[in-house]
Design an enzyme around this catalytic site. Structure first.
Site, short mmCIF file in Angstrom:
data_model
loop_
_atom_site.label_atom_id
_atom_site.label_comp_id
_atom_site.label_asym_id
_atom_site.label_seq_id
_atom_site.Cartn_x
_atom_site.Cartn_y
_atom_site.Cartn_z
N LYS A 1 -1.80 32.01 -7.52
CA LYS A 1 -0.79 31.44 -8.42
C LYS A 1 0.55 32.17 -8.19
O LYS A 1 0.85 32.54 -7.06
CB LYS A 1 -1.25 31.55 -9.88
CG LYS A 1 -2.69 31.10 -10.05
CD LYS A 1 -3.11 31.01 -11.48
CE LYS A 1 -4.60 30.69 -11.55
NZ LYS A 1 -5.02 30.30 -12.87
N GLU B 1 -3.08 23.47 -13.41
CA GLU B 1 -1.74 23.92 -13.82
C GLU B 1 -0.66 23.00 -13.24
O GLU B 1 0.37 22.77 -13.86
CB GLU B 1 -1.53 25.38 -13.39
CG GLU B 1 -2.35 26.31 -14.27
CD GLU B 1 -2.79 27.61 -13.60
OE1 GLU B 1 -2.23 27.98 -12.55
OE2 GLU B 1 -3.73 28.25 -14.14
N GLY C 1 -8.80 31.00 -16.50
CA GLY C 1 -7.98 32.07 -17.06
C GLY C 1 -8.34 32.42 -18.50
O GLY C 1 -7.60 33.13 -19.17
N GLU D 1 -13.20 22.64 -11.55
CA GLU D 1 -12.65 23.69 -12.41
C GLU D 1 -12.49 23.15 -13.83
O GLU D 1 -11.48 22.50 -14.13
CB GLU D 1 -11.28 24.11 -11.88
CG GLU D 1 -11.30 24.68 -10.48
CD GLU D 1 -10.15 25.64 -10.28
OE1 GLU D 1 -10.42 26.79 -9.96
OE2 GLU D 1 -8.99 25.25 -10.46
N SER E 1 -12.81 31.48 -14.32
CA SER E 1 -13.22 32.84 -14.71
C SER E 1 -14.39 33.38 -13.87
O SER E 1 -15.26 34.09 -14.38
CB SER E 1 -13.54 32.90 -16.21
OG SER E 1 -12.39 32.55 -16.95
N HIS F 1 -4.44 21.25 -8.76
CA HIS F 1 -4.83 22.31 -9.70
C HIS F 1 -4.42 21.91 -11.11
O HIS F 1 -3.38 21.28 -11.30
CB HIS F 1 -4.19 23.65 -9.29
CG HIS F 1 -4.77 24.79 -10.05
ND1 HIS F 1 -4.36 25.12 -11.32
CD2 HIS F 1 -5.75 25.67 -9.73
CE1 HIS F 1 -5.07 26.16 -11.74
NE2 HIS F 1 -5.92 26.51 -10.80
N ASN G 1 -7.01 31.97 -5.51
CA ASN G 1 -5.76 31.28 -5.85
C ASN G 1 -4.87 32.27 -6.59
O ASN G 1 -5.12 32.57 -7.76
CB ASN G 1 -6.08 30.06 -6.74
CG ASN G 1 -4.81 29.42 -7.28
OD1 ASN G 1 -3.72 29.61 -6.74
ND2 ASN G 1 -4.94 28.66 -8.36
C1 PEP Z 1 -7.89 29.09 -10.91
O1 PEP Z 1 -6.72 29.41 -11.03
O2 PEP Z 1 -8.17 28.14 -10.17
C2 PEP Z 1 -8.88 29.82 -11.69
C3 PEP Z 1 -10.11 29.39 -11.66
O3 PEP Z 1 -8.45 30.90 -12.39
P1 PEP Z 1 -9.39 32.04 -13.07
O4 PEP Z 1 -10.39 32.46 -12.05
O5 PEP Z 1 -8.43 33.14 -13.43
O6 PEP Z 1 -10.03 31.41 -14.24
#
Ligand code: PEP
Length: 255
Positions: free
Chosen positions: A11, A99, A175, A169, A215, A97, A9
């Site tokens: 973003k 965000e 992040g 998630e 992460s 998501h 992803n």
């Molecule tokens: C994500 O954006 O779905 C995500 C899991 O980000 P990251 O891997 O950077 O934590």
């Protein structure tokens, strides 16, 4: 056997030239990887989907959108509909998501509505759910996950050939560099799979890919994939470097 999915992803990262460079590098390197049951996916920003598709055609790399409109067409400035994505050849769409939930008012009800739009266009939704740190600390993880599953999926009919991917998630792991332990992730994945058995059928639960996101990086993917109910990763930061993404695709393929 379920697919293993390594989904990046991106973003709001990477412009046109960076997208092309990444796709060219990955497509060329993937020729030497025996993918077995692994599916590699990246989700670039909307303006670059077309070029990413063009450069990846015929390869093992699929392209996903990061969101989709609730509407079909008309006066919805800034939005992109499922039929527009389908007209490009997009096969996967990320919805819900954290965000989008945090900054754009996404709710379980709008996730469900977007899912229906994707289904109409035969695009596979990657449905994101997960608890916040405050919810985990208050021992509410199970309640939140069940409530999100009910909110996003109840009354959704899964017909033959309809596919859904669920991405668990935990918001506190996105992040932040703080990954859920494999045990913490597996516990929630098992809960999701059990919900699918109870609300759909054992075959549906058995075939549905449930990804972990938060992460994930080349260093920790292998131990996450070793868990019974973890079928891949939805990966943000670590999916932006071609060599890291390829390392994770290889880990998937070797699993
Ligand atoms: C994500 O954006 O779905 C995500 C899991 O980000 P990251 O891997 O950077 O934590």
């Amino acid at each position: 056997m379920r697919k293993i999915i390594i989904a990046g992803n991106w973003k709001m990262n990477k412009g046109l030239s960076e997208t092309i460079e990444f796709v060219n590098t990955v497509v060329s390197a993937m020729k030497d990887i025996k993918l077995n049951r692994t599916q590699a996916i990246i989700a670039p920003a909307y303006p670059f989907l077309h070029e990413a598709l063009r450069k990846s055609v015929g390869s093992g790399l699929q392209i996903a959108a990061q969101d989709v409109s609730l509407n079909n067409d008309g006066a919805y400035t800034g939005e992109v509909s499922a039929s527009m994505l389908a007209s490009l050849g997009i096969k996967y769409g990320i919805i819900g998501h954290s965000e989008r939930r945090q900054y754009h008012g996404e709710t379980d009800a709008t996730v469900k509505a977007r899912m229906l739009k994707l289904f109409e266009q035969k695009i596979t939704p990657i449905v994101c759910i997960g608890e916040t740190l405050a919810q985990r600390d208050a021992n509410l993880t199970t309640d939140i996950i069940i409530s999100q599953l009910n909110g996003c999926l109840s009354e959704i009919k899964l017909q033959a050939g309809t596919e859904i991917i669920i991405a668990y998630e935990p918001v506190w792991a996105i992040g932040t560099g703080r990954t859920a332990t494999p045990q913490q992730a597996q516990e929630v994945h098992a809960l999701i799979r059990k919900w699918l058995v109870d609300n759909y059928a054992p075959e549906v639960a058995e075939n549905m890919a449930i990804l972990y996101g938060g992460s994930v990086k080349p260093d920790n993917l292998k131990e996450l994939l070793a868990c019974q109910d973890i079928d891949g990763g939805l990966i943000g930061g670590a999916s932006l470097k071609a060599e890291d993404f390829l390392a994770m695709v290889k880990t998937g393929a070797e699993n």
